[in-house]
Write a protein that holds these residues in place. Sequence first.
Motif, PDB file in Angstrom:
ATOM      1  N   LYS A   3       0.848  -1.248   0.140  1.00 27.79           N
ATOM      2  CA  LYS A   3      -0.060   0.078   0.006  1.00 27.79           C
ATOM      3  C   LYS A   3       0.726   1.520   0.033  1.00 27.79           C
ATOM      4  O   LYS A   3       1.945   1.080   0.524  1.00 27.79           O
ATOM      5  N   ARG A   5       2.348   5.022   0.956  1.00 27.50           N
ATOM      6  CA  ARG A   5       2.403   5.411   2.367  1.00 27.50           C
ATOM      7  C   ARG A   5       3.017   6.785   2.073  1.00 27.50           C
ATOM      8  O   ARG A   5       3.530   7.409   1.092  1.00 27.50           O
ATOM      9  N   TRP A   7       1.414   9.934   1.981  1.00 28.80           N
ATOM     10  CA  TRP A   7       0.624  10.811   0.922  1.00 28.80           C
ATOM     11  C   TRP A   7       1.077  12.157   1.065  1.00 28.80           C
ATOM     12  O   TRP A   7       0.856  12.749   2.060  1.00 28.80           O
ATOM     13  N   GLY A  23       1.986   9.493  -3.220  1.00 28.75           N
ATOM     14  CA  GLY A  23       2.460   8.526  -2.059  1.00 28.75           C
ATOM     15  C   GLY A  23       3.444   7.675  -2.487  1.00 28.75           C
ATOM     16  O   GLY A  23       3.506   7.307  -3.756  1.00 28.75           O
TER      17      GLY A  23
END
Length: 62
Positions: A3, A5, A7, A23
């Motif tokens: 995912k 990270r 942002w 991100g």
Amino acid sequence: MQKPRGWRTSSYTQPNGNCVEVGRLGDGAAVRDTKHRAGGYFTTTPGQWTTFITAIKTDRFR
């Protein structure tokens, strides 16, 4: 799948909300619309991101 990270928006972002967030994603990047964060994001490879940033800095989009 990893995912994104961290942002963040550009320091040039105006308060009208017409901007994107970036991100960190491994060595590449993820990009999403700040007004539609739940709409998802697209990802880039490190090479794609470097090419995109270079194009911006050299005014290729004007």
